[in-house]
Design an enzyme around this catalytic site. Structure first.
Site, PDB file in Angstrom:
ATOM      1  N   ASP A  96       0.873  -1.174   0.000  1.00 56.32           N
ATOM      2  CA  ASP A  96       0.000   0.000   0.000  1.00 56.32           C
ATOM      3  C   ASP A  96       0.912   1.227   0.000  1.00 56.32           C
ATOM      4  OD1 ASP A  96      -1.465   2.200   0.700  1.00 56.32           O
ATOM      5  OD2 ASP A  96      -2.575   1.234   2.319  1.00 56.32           O
ATOM      6  N   GLN A  98       0.861   6.493   0.997  1.00 51.34           N
ATOM      7  CA  GLN A  98       1.605   7.560   1.671  1.00 51.34           C
ATOM      8  C   GLN A  98       3.071   7.607   1.232  1.00 51.34           C
ATOM      9  OE1 GLN A  98       0.141   9.833   3.362  1.00 51.34           O
ATOM     10  NE2 GLN A  98      -1.805   8.892   3.917  1.00 51.34           N
ATOM     11  N   LYS A 106      -3.447  12.177  -3.322  1.00 54.10           N
ATOM     12  CA  LYS A 106      -2.477  12.496  -2.265  1.00 54.10           C
ATOM     13  C   LYS A 106      -1.150  12.974  -2.852  1.00 54.10           C
ATOM     14  CE  LYS A 106      -4.287   8.871   0.809  1.00 54.10           C
ATOM     15  NZ  LYS A 106      -5.122   9.546   1.786  1.00 54.10           N
TER      16      LYS A 106
HETATM   17  N1  7TS Z   1      -3.695   3.457   2.597  1.00 55.12           N
HETATM   18  C1  7TS Z   1      -3.128   4.423   3.330  1.00 55.12           C
HETATM   19  C2  7TS Z   1      -1.811   4.178   3.992  1.00 55.12           C
HETATM   20  C3  7TS Z   1      -3.768   5.653   3.448  1.00 55.12           C
HETATM   21  O1  7TS Z   1      -3.218   6.626   4.172  1.00 55.12           O
HETATM   22  C4  7TS Z   1      -5.007   5.850   2.799  1.00 55.12           C
HETATM   23  C5  7TS Z   1      -5.791   7.126   2.942  1.00 55.12           C
HETATM   24  C6  7TS Z   1      -5.529   4.812   2.031  1.00 55.12           C
HETATM   25  C7  7TS Z   1      -4.849   3.618   1.959  1.00 55.12           C
HETATM   26  C8  7TS Z   1      -6.807   4.942   1.275  1.00 55.12           C
HETATM   27  O2  7TS Z   1      -6.668   5.807   0.209  1.00 55.12           O
HETATM   28  P1  7TS Z   1      -7.915   6.139  -0.715  1.00 55.12           P
HETATM   29  O3  7TS Z   1      -7.404   7.149  -1.669  1.00 55.12           O
HETATM   30  O4  7TS Z   1      -8.329   4.870  -1.348  1.00 55.12           O
HETATM   31  O5  7TS Z   1      -8.973   6.681   0.207  1.00 55.12           O
HETATM   32  N2  7TS Z   1      -5.530   7.809   4.110  1.00 55.12           N
HETATM   33  C9  7TS Z   1      -6.256   8.820   4.621  1.00 55.12           C
HETATM   34  C10 7TS Z   1      -5.877   9.461   5.790  1.00 55.12           C
HETATM   35  O6  7TS Z   1      -4.883   9.190   6.448  1.00 55.12           O
HETATM   36  N3  7TS Z   1      -6.781  10.417   6.074  1.00 55.12           N
HETATM   37  O7  7TS Z   1      -7.725  10.410   5.112  1.00 55.12           O
HETATM   38  C11 7TS Z   1      -7.405   9.412   4.212  1.00 55.12           C
END
Ligand code: 7TS
Length: 415
Positions: free
Chosen positions: A208, A211, A234
């Site tokens: 994953d 980040q 992000k």
């Molecule tokens: N994995 C990690 C490590 C994340 O930080 C996030 C989103 C996701 C997966 C999911 O990402 P998405 O784009 O599919 O939603 N993290 C966060 C957060 O820390 N605050 O809001 C979203």
């Protein structure tokens, strides 16, 4: 010795000018300090303009028309895929599958690769620091197919326990799925070592990278991950588009995740032949403008250089930790600076995280409070929630000062 703050890796004052939103006031006399980039980053003008330009000049559906606009739109969308492949050093653009976000990318692996590959009793190895996106898809699959879930423990100082990992590998998991960087602790995990050990134990790996890709150079050829997931929103890109990178032979062998237009080569009333990669996994009209925006985000980040972005965030978190550690009653969770990206999640003796975030908002400082979609990790540390400040390329040491001033305002209010 030279003070690193005298030689900033990025000119973030200049960079701020690319982000119109960072110039606004959120309350009278309170200019915005945006410290919530781990949730979603702000978008530079170049990304918004690229999406605007796409809609104003090139909008058409892709992969099907033979008119000029359709060809231009297809070239822009597929051009973004090629830019991304280069950005993360993926051997071929066809290994880049566009999804909606990280969450969908992980669900794709769970529902396509894992659903047909894993058998009752097979083990999946996760970690205690996962975002719910890398937990719940496996819980759903495990319940349906009688799979076993194991977890690499997190040490009290916020690192993955690699000795425990080596022991867990002896149970021969079929999949090791872990986060490259924790969205709560900021821990940058030793992905290459974790992947190598998994491979020696015969396990497939899924990383994953939600980040990681926005904040540091990521080289998928060097890393050797079998699957790698991340989100555009992000990394200066738009919402609505994310990426699953996969090893080519695995992707070739996997069944489609969703059925519909674009993912087929031919269809009869009772059967279909799936399309080539990457289209096999991209059913229906995709997020075309978002793909174009993501391509522009990759250009933006590449021009700054991901080494410089990572160095800049290291300088900021170093300064933030120095200042935060001087505040009585405040505790930052997570590892030391050698293992930490630009995330500071903390608790305060005087106030609940939601109250802290509320008062910081009055001061113009945007942070997030809660369990940040990592409830089991907070349970492990015996804290219901934290306040999280997360940094990105447009943040400055003055933003850290505004955060710290705001925290002293919290102390005055509740102290
Ligand atoms: N994995 C990690 C490590 C994340 O930080 C996030 C989103 C996701 C997966 C999911 O990402 P998405 O784009 O599919 O939603 N993290 C966060 C957060 O820390 N605050 O809001 C979203």
């Amino acid at each position: 010795m030279t003070d690193k703050r005298e030689r900033p890796a990025l000119d973030s004052e200049e960079i701020k000018k690319d982000f119109l939103i960072l110039g606004r006031e959120v309350h009278p006399g309170r200019s915005l300090v945006y410290l919530d980039s781990a949730a979603t980053s702000q978008k530079p003008e170049a990304v918004i303009k690229a999406m605007d330009d796409y809609y104003w000049r090139h909008n058409a559906n892709i992969h099907r028309g033979i008119h000029t606009l359709a060809e231009e739109a297809t070239a822009l969308y597929e051009g973004a895929r090629a830019k991304l492949a280069a950005f993360i050093n993926a051997p071929q653009p066809e290994q880049i599958i566009f999804t909606r976000n990280t969450t969908e990318a992980i669900n794709l692996v769970a529902q396509s690769w894992a659903r047909v590959t894993l058998k009752a009793g097979d083990r999946i190895l996760l970690t205690e620091m996962e975002h719910h996106s890398n937990l719940v898809p496996w819980q759903i699959l495990a319940a349906e197919h009688n799979l076993e879930l194991d977890f690499i423990p997190v040490t009290p100082d916020g690192l993955l326990d690699l000795d425990a990992y080596r022991v867990l590998l002896k149970h021969a998991p079929k999949l090791v799925a872990f986060t490259h960087m924790s969205n709560v602790l900021g821990t940058i995990n030793p992905a290459r070592t974790i992947i190598q050990l998994a491979r020696e134990a015969g396990a497939i790996t899924l990383v994953d990278g939600a980040q990681a890709v926005p904040h540091m150079p990521v080289d998928l050829t060097a890393l050797g991950a079998d699957f790698y997931a991340f989100s555009a929103h992000k990394m200066c890109g738009p919402t609505g588009i994310g990426v699953l990178y996969g090893r080519r032979d695995l992707l070739e062998a996997m069944p489609p995740y969703m059925g519909g237009g674009d993912m087929i080569k031919s269809v009869s009333l009772r059967s279909f032949r799936p399309n080539e990669l990457p289209h096999k996994f991209e059913a229906g009209t995709p997020s075309i403008a978002e793909g174009v925006g993501l391509g522009a985000a990759v250009d933006y980040l590449s021009a700054l250089g991901m080494e410089a972005v990572a160095e800049h965030e290291h300088q900021l978190i170093t300064y933030a930790m120095e200042r935060l550690s001087q505040i009585p009653g405040l505790r930052v969770v997570g590892p030391d600076l050698a293992h930490k990206g630009g995330v500071a999640s903390f608790t305060m003796e005087e106030a609940h995280p939601h109250d802290v975030a509320q008062i910081l908002d009055f001061e113009g400082v945007a942070v997030r409070a809660g369990h940040h979609c990592a409830q089991p990790l907070h349970d492990k540390f015996n804290i219901p929630s934290t306040t999280r400040a997360s940094f990105y390329l447009y943040n400055t040491p003055e933003d850290v000062d505004r955060l710290v001033d705001g925290i002293y305002r919290v102390k005055e209010t509740f102290g």
